[in-house]
Design an enzyme around this catalytic site. Structure first.
Site, mmCIF file in Angstrom:
data_model
loop_
_atom_site.group_PDB
_atom_site.id
_atom_site.type_symbol
_atom_site.label_atom_id
_atom_site.label_comp_id
_atom_site.label_asym_id
_atom_site.label_seq_id
_atom_site.Cartn_x
_atom_site.Cartn_y
_atom_site.Cartn_z
ATOM 1 N N ARG A 195 -7.233 -4.716 -17.117
ATOM 2 C CA ARG A 195 -6.157 -5.321 -17.918
ATOM 3 C C ARG A 195 -5.590 -6.519 -17.168
ATOM 4 N NH1 ARG A 195 -4.260 0.068 -16.864
ATOM 5 N NH2 ARG A 195 -3.116 0.090 -14.905
ATOM 6 N N LEU A 251 -7.998 -26.564 -0.580
ATOM 7 C CA LEU A 251 -7.743 -25.415 -1.458
ATOM 8 C C LEU A 251 -6.278 -25.422 -1.855
ATOM 9 C CD1 LEU A 251 -8.726 -22.612 -2.637
ATOM 10 C CD2 LEU A 251 -7.801 -21.584 -0.543
ATOM 11 N N SER A 310 -2.149 -7.448 -17.212
ATOM 12 C CA SER A 310 -0.832 -7.148 -16.643
ATOM 13 C C SER A 310 0.079 -8.372 -16.506
ATOM 14 C CB SER A 310 -1.003 -6.467 -15.274
ATOM 15 O OG SER A 310 -1.758 -5.296 -15.391
ATOM 16 N N ASP A 346 -5.441 -5.395 -6.821
ATOM 17 C CA ASP A 346 -5.005 -4.038 -7.158
ATOM 18 C C ASP A 346 -5.666 -3.008 -6.238
ATOM 19 O OD1 ASP A 346 -3.625 -2.129 -8.531
ATOM 20 O OD2 ASP A 346 -4.896 -2.166 -10.315
ATOM 21 N N GLY A 347 -4.990 -1.881 -6.066
ATOM 22 C CA GLY A 347 -5.593 -0.747 -5.372
ATOM 23 C C GLY A 347 -5.107 -0.514 -3.955
ATOM 24 N N SER A 387 4.604 -8.743 -9.389
ATOM 25 C CA SER A 387 4.960 -9.069 -10.768
ATOM 26 C C SER A 387 6.444 -8.785 -10.983
ATOM 27 C CB SER A 387 4.120 -8.235 -11.750
ATOM 28 O OG SER A 387 4.683 -6.947 -11.891
ATOM 29 N N ARG A 416 1.916 4.041 1.313
ATOM 30 C CA ARG A 416 1.407 2.957 0.461
ATOM 31 C C ARG A 416 1.523 1.582 1.132
ATOM 32 N NH1 ARG A 416 0.747 3.525 -4.888
ATOM 33 N NH2 ARG A 416 1.545 1.429 -5.195
ATOM 34 N N HIS A 425 -0.751 -2.120 1.582
ATOM 35 C CA HIS A 425 -0.341 -3.520 1.383
ATOM 36 C C HIS A 425 -0.607 -4.345 2.658
ATOM 37 C CE1 HIS A 425 1.176 -2.429 -2.466
ATOM 38 N NE2 HIS A 425 2.224 -1.758 -2.026
HETATM 39 C C1 FPP Z 1 -1.335 -3.813 -6.187
HETATM 40 O O1 FPP Z 1 -1.720 -2.614 -5.586
HETATM 41 C C2 FPP Z 1 -0.864 -4.723 -5.164
HETATM 42 C C3 FPP Z 1 0.396 -5.210 -5.105
HETATM 43 C C4 FPP Z 1 1.453 -4.863 -6.079
HETATM 44 C C5 FPP Z 1 0.816 -6.086 -4.008
HETATM 45 C C6 FPP Z 1 -0.182 -7.044 -3.465
HETATM 46 C C7 FPP Z 1 0.338 -7.573 -2.187
HETATM 47 C C8 FPP Z 1 -0.359 -7.846 -1.071
HETATM 48 C C9 FPP Z 1 -1.825 -7.783 -1.004
HETATM 49 C C10 FPP Z 1 0.304 -8.213 0.195
HETATM 50 C C11 FPP Z 1 1.120 -9.448 0.241
HETATM 51 C C12 FPP Z 1 0.503 -10.646 -0.391
HETATM 52 C C13 FPP Z 1 0.360 -11.886 0.188
HETATM 53 C C14 FPP Z 1 -0.085 -13.011 -0.645
HETATM 54 C C15 FPP Z 1 0.614 -12.156 1.614
HETATM 55 P P1 FPP Z 1 -0.995 -1.278 -6.018
HETATM 56 O O2 FPP Z 1 0.061 -0.981 -5.028
HETATM 57 O O3 FPP Z 1 -0.520 -1.379 -7.420
HETATM 58 O O4 FPP Z 1 -2.163 -0.256 -5.881
HETATM 59 P P2 FPP Z 1 -2.358 1.087 -6.718
HETATM 60 O O5 FPP Z 1 -2.677 0.684 -8.125
HETATM 61 O O6 FPP Z 1 -3.494 1.722 -6.013
HETATM 62 O O7 FPP Z 1 -1.073 1.858 -6.604
#
Ligand code: FPP
Length: 232
Positions: A182, A129, A184, A18-19, A63, A31, A35
């Site tokens: 949480r 792994l 989620s 997250d984050g 999700s 944003r 990612h």
């Molecule tokens: C949550 O941060 C993160 C996600 C919904 C996406 C996670 C995806 C990646 C790290 C990249 C792709 C993954 C792989 C396995 C190659 P958020 O966007 O909800 O952050 P925020 O709460 O600060 O808005």
């Protein structure tokens, strides 16, 4: 790659990454840049995991509720996943990592389900792994699908196999970055006795040191699984 000899069974760690969005917006960036930075963390953490005694690592990448995000962000995330598979599979295979993806595949953009199947086939022999990516994933949907498929006299073990899909063990530790506390809809069945670790660190800033700190905190916990402490 040589790992120190382990005195405990290899652990299953779930990671709620997250984050990314906040990391980017506090820097005045879109944003999706957060990612992109998060993919770098995925690489670092996957590389560090076996040395931390982790045998199975499940990453919450998208999700089933994330479809509610703006189309451009969803497309950006799917593009990153596609790129990760294209660029990383050979490295994962070489490093003895088995990659599997859990979640629905019928709603993914064109070609992604095929790329996932190819990555799974290419890394099938990995034993160092088991890296699992949860994509279009909902724990409640996984439990519901298992309930529909289970025989009326299914045991817990039978049911667990249906829920996990790939025979992954129960989760020992769930780590969530970026301050929220949480689950989620992540690995709800498998985490029945998981320890929980929440860190304020945003996912793009998370790395080997933060993973090691979470594992040290985990090893200081007394896990009782509903019983009593060993000395009592
Ligand atoms: C949550 O941060 C993160 C996600 C919904 C996406 C996670 C995806 C990646 C790290 C990249 C792709 C993954 C792989 C396995 C190659 P958020 O966007 O909800 O952050 P925020 O709460 O600060 O808005």
């Amino acid at each position: 790659m040589q790992e120190p000899e382990l005195r405990e069974p290899r652990l299953h760690v779930g990671l709620i990454m997250d984050g990314n969005g906040r990391w980017a917006t506090t820097r005045g960036l879109p944003r999706v840049v957060g990612h992109e930075a998060g993919v770098g963390t995925v690489r670092r953490v996957a590389r560090a995991a076996p040395g931390q005694g982790i045998g199975t690592l499940t990453l919450y990448a998208f999700s089933s509720d994330n479809w509610r995000r703006p189309a451009a962000e969803v497309a950006g995330l799917m593009g990153l996943l596609r790129l990760y598979l294209a660029r990383e599979v050979e490295v994962l295979r070489r490093d003895g990592v088995r990659l599997t993806v859990i979640g629905r595949r019928d709603r993914l953009p064109d070609g992604l389900a095929e790329a996932i199947a190819a990555a799974e086939a290419a890394t099938r022999a990995g034993t160092r792994l088991h890296l699992r990516i949860a994509l279009d994933y909902s724990a409640r949907d996984a439990i519901l699908a298992a309930a529909r498929a289970a025989a009326p006299d299914a045991t817990r073990e039978d049911f667990a196999r249906l829920v996990t899909g790939d025979g992954a063990p129960e989760v020992d530790l769930v780590i969530r970055t970026s301050g929220e506390q949480r689950l989620s809809d992540f690995l709800l069945w498998e985490s029945a006795y998981a320890e929980l670790h929440f860190t304020p660190c945003a996912w793009p800033d998370f790395g080997e040191a933060e993973l090691a700190a979470a594992m040290t905190a985990f090893r200081s916990r007394q896990r009782r699984f509903g019983g009593l402490p060993a000395a009592a």
